[in-house]
Design an enzyme around this catalytic site. Structure first.
Site, PDB file in Angstrom:
ATOM      1  N   GLU A   1      19.553 -60.134  83.781  1.00  0.00           N
ATOM      2  CA  GLU A   1      18.116 -59.842  83.769  1.00  0.00           C
ATOM      3  C   GLU A   1      17.474 -60.141  85.130  1.00  0.00           C
ATOM      4  O   GLU A   1      16.655 -59.374  85.614  1.00  0.00           O
ATOM      5  CB  GLU A   1      17.425 -60.625  82.635  1.00  0.00           C
ATOM      6  CG  GLU A   1      16.050 -60.084  82.341  1.00  0.00           C
ATOM      7  CD  GLU A   1      15.595 -60.249  80.888  1.00  0.00           C
ATOM      8  OE1 GLU A   1      16.433 -60.472  79.991  1.00  0.00           O
ATOM      9  OE2 GLU A   1      14.379 -60.147  80.659  1.00  0.00           O
TER      10      GLU A   1
ATOM     11  N   HIS B   1       5.678 -70.504  80.004  1.00  0.00           N
ATOM     12  CA  HIS B   1       5.983 -70.289  81.420  1.00  0.00           C
ATOM     13  C   HIS B   1       6.460 -71.573  82.105  1.00  0.00           C
ATOM     14  O   HIS B   1       6.179 -71.792  83.279  1.00  0.00           O
ATOM     15  CB  HIS B   1       4.770 -69.698  82.152  1.00  0.00           C
ATOM     16  CG  HIS B   1       4.503 -68.281  81.740  1.00  0.00           C
ATOM     17  ND1 HIS B   1       5.031 -67.196  82.395  1.00  0.00           N
ATOM     18  CD2 HIS B   1       3.790 -67.767  80.701  1.00  0.00           C
ATOM     19  CE1 HIS B   1       4.641 -66.083  81.795  1.00  0.00           C
ATOM     20  NE2 HIS B   1       3.891 -66.399  80.756  1.00  0.00           N
TER      21      HIS B   1
ATOM     22  N   ASP C   1      14.944 -67.569  77.112  1.00  0.00           N
ATOM     23  CA  ASP C   1      15.208 -66.585  76.063  1.00  0.00           C
ATOM     24  C   ASP C   1      16.698 -66.437  75.791  1.00  0.00           C
ATOM     25  O   ASP C   1      17.130 -66.377  74.637  1.00  0.00           O
ATOM     26  CB  ASP C   1      14.609 -65.232  76.451  1.00  0.00           C
ATOM     27  CG  ASP C   1      13.103 -65.309  76.641  1.00  0.00           C
ATOM     28  OD1 ASP C   1      12.518 -66.340  76.271  1.00  0.00           O
ATOM     29  OD2 ASP C   1      12.535 -64.344  77.163  1.00  0.00           O
TER      30      ASP C   1
ATOM     31  N   SER D   1      14.781 -58.200  74.798  1.00  0.00           N
ATOM     32  CA  SER D   1      15.696 -57.855  75.900  1.00  0.00           C
ATOM     33  C   SER D   1      16.775 -58.923  76.057  1.00  0.00           C
ATOM     34  O   SER D   1      17.944 -58.607  76.312  1.00  0.00           O
ATOM     35  CB  SER D   1      14.937 -57.645  77.203  1.00  0.00           C
ATOM     36  OG  SER D   1      14.169 -58.777  77.511  1.00  0.00           O
TER      37      SER D   1
ATOM     38  N   LEU E   1       9.109 -61.353  71.763  1.00  0.00           N
ATOM     39  CA  LEU E   1      10.074 -62.040  70.890  1.00  0.00           C
ATOM     40  C   LEU E   1      11.484 -61.996  71.474  1.00  0.00           C
ATOM     41  O   LEU E   1      12.475 -62.194  70.769  1.00  0.00           O
ATOM     42  CB  LEU E   1      10.054 -61.430  69.482  1.00  0.00           C
ATOM     43  CG  LEU E   1       8.696 -61.520  68.768  1.00  0.00           C
ATOM     44  CD1 LEU E   1       8.772 -60.891  67.391  1.00  0.00           C
ATOM     45  CD2 LEU E   1       8.220 -62.956  68.652  1.00  0.00           C
TER      46      LEU E   1
HETATM   47  C1  GLA Z   1       9.401 -64.452  79.114  1.00  0.00           C
HETATM   48  C2  GLA Z   1      10.539 -64.884  80.030  1.00  0.00           C
HETATM   49  C3  GLA Z   1      10.912 -66.340  79.766  1.00  0.00           C
HETATM   50  C4  GLA Z   1       9.687 -67.255  79.833  1.00  0.00           C
HETATM   51  C5  GLA Z   1       8.556 -66.680  78.982  1.00  0.00           C
HETATM   52  C6  GLA Z   1       7.249 -67.421  79.166  1.00  0.00           C
HETATM   53  O1  GLA Z   1       9.811 -64.464  77.784  1.00  0.00           O
HETATM   54  O2  GLA Z   1      11.677 -64.065  79.813  1.00  0.00           O
HETATM   55  O3  GLA Z   1      11.905 -66.744  80.680  1.00  0.00           O
HETATM   56  O4  GLA Z   1       9.297 -67.460  81.157  1.00  0.00           O
HETATM   57  O5  GLA Z   1       8.291 -65.320  79.269  1.00  0.00           O
HETATM   58  O6  GLA Z   1       7.323 -68.709  78.626  1.00  0.00           O
END
Ligand code: GLA
Length: 398
Positions: A170, A43, A182, A138, A135
């Site tokens: 997103e 996070h 991600d 999306s 993982l």
């Molecule tokens: C999800 C969010 C990411 C990141 C993680 C936590 O995967 O899509 O942007 O914040 O949680 O590290």
């Protein structure tokens, strides 16, 4: 464009067969985008911190063909929901009835805005990583879609532009206030490397991973991430509040991850208990990621593993994104000698955890963790050893 052999040729072929069944004969091109695991840096992305994800050898395949009209049709091997819509009907916000397909429609829209191309398209998806489990399935749908549209139109966007399109889809269209990790991890994936991404400046570097140093065992609790989107957005708001209070009462820094532990102490009297704990996770996680990266670069996987363990503890106690199942599965793994460290991956609230394991020792870890987990919850967890993989690409059938 150069095509490469699919890592999962049977899935690639199933995507093509379903595509032809649904949309008819004719040429169909297939693209792949990887999922990711984030080694450490939970996070931190939307707080302007550093993260350390690696693209894995599993992800999303999409069969794609432009249409002469303005219709968009979407299918998936992983979900029975089929969506068809007119391009004009794709508005600014996702229609809740579109389920998984919203990630693709959002990308279609962002791509149209960025590249000015609005042709209709047929798309059929198939994935070989656990879906909606941490993982980044999306993000992989988003990156695969943006990559496919770019290739079909022959535009040649940079990987970062692909990542940005998927990220805007997103946050804007789907409405999850996620950070950039991600989409960047998927779009910038490079075989044998992790991405060290500084989310505030959006600068990154590829750090090599010694393939003989450890393997990544993904442990799926099978606990659905209920209300994950609303609880995720709640964390984003809590961090924004902590940042605002620190700016007002301590000093004016551009993001929460930039504050030190001393700043936090100075701000403690002005922060409510929740904002304080969220900020403490973010600030201390920056220290852990620095130690984790140093460990990785030095080949000191034990140090990287400790950073994972401590990250999980902080995610549980201060950030409150863990759950009993994630605590049990990581705790059981951690008890074993061949395990360097373990933590939840992705947003948390359920879904998957990862353990860094001595090469070749995953079967023994799996056997122990499996029996402990079944004993406690009566549920069979899932296990997969994942390997670092490359970024998005076009794949052929050979
Ligand atoms: C999800 C969010 C990411 C990141 C993680 C936590 O995967 O899509 O942007 O914040 O949680 O590290």
């Amino acid at each position: 464009m150069k095509t490469t052999a699919a890592a999962n040729p049977s899935l690639r072929d199933r995507v093509v067969r379903r595509f032809v069944d649904e949309f008819g004969d004719g040429p169909v091109r297939v693209f792949f985008a990887p999922g990711r695991v984030n080694l450490v840096g939970a996070h931190l992305d939307y707080n302007g911190g550093d993260v350390l994800p690696l693209a894995v050898d599993r992800g999303i395949y999409v069969g794609a063909r432009l249409r002469p009209d303005r219709r968009i049709r979407l299918r998936s091997l992983n979900d029975p929901l089929a969506v068809e819509t007119a391009a004009e009907a794709v508005g600014e916000r996702a229609d809740p009835e579109h389920g998984w397909a919203a990630y693709a429609l959002g990308v279609w829209r962002e791509f149209a805005v960025t590249a000015g191309r609005r042709a209709g398209v047929d798309l059929c998806y198939g994935g070989d990583l656990p879906m909606a489990s941490g993982l980044a399935s999306s993000a992989a749908i988003g990156v695969a879609t943006a990559f496919a549209l770019d290739a079909l139109h022959g535009i040649g966007l940079e990987p970062v532009e692909i990542a940005e399109i998927a990220h805007r889809a997103e946050t804007g269209y789907v409405g999850l206030q996620c950070g950039i990790m991600d989409q960047y991890a998927s779009a910038l994936g490079r075989s044998g490397h992790v991405v060290l991404l500084h989310c505030f400046t959006k600068e990154w570097e590829h750090v090599p991973v010694d393939p003989d140093a450890f393997e990544i065992l993904v442990m799926d609790t099978r606990r659905p991430r209920r209300l994950a989107a609303s609880r995720f957005n709640e964390r984003v708001r809590e961090c924004a509040r902590a940042h605002r209070l620190l700016r007002e009462h301590v000093r004016d820094l551009p993001c929460l991850a930039a504050y030190s532990e001393e700043d936090l102490e100075a701000g403690a009297p002005f922060l409510d208990a929740v904002a304080f704990r969220r900020a403490r996770h973010v600030v201390t996680e920056m220290r852990r990621i620095a130690r984790g990266v140093a460990g990785l670069r030095a080949g000191n996987i034990a140090a990287l593993g400790r950073a994972l363990d401590e990250s999980h503890r902080s995610a549980r106690e201060d950030y409150e994104v863990s759950c009993e199942e994630l605590d049990e599965i990581t705790g059981a793994a951690r008890r074993l000698d061949p395990v360097f460290g373990a933590r939840l991956t992705g947003a948390g609230f359920g879904g998957c955890a990862i353990a860094l394991v001595q090469p070749g020792r995953s079967p023994a870890v799996e056997a122990y963790v499996h029996s402990r987990f079944v004993e406690r919850f009566g549920v069979e967890p899932g296990f997969e050893v994942l390997h670092p993989g490359g970024g998005p690409r076009e794949v052929d059938s050979s």
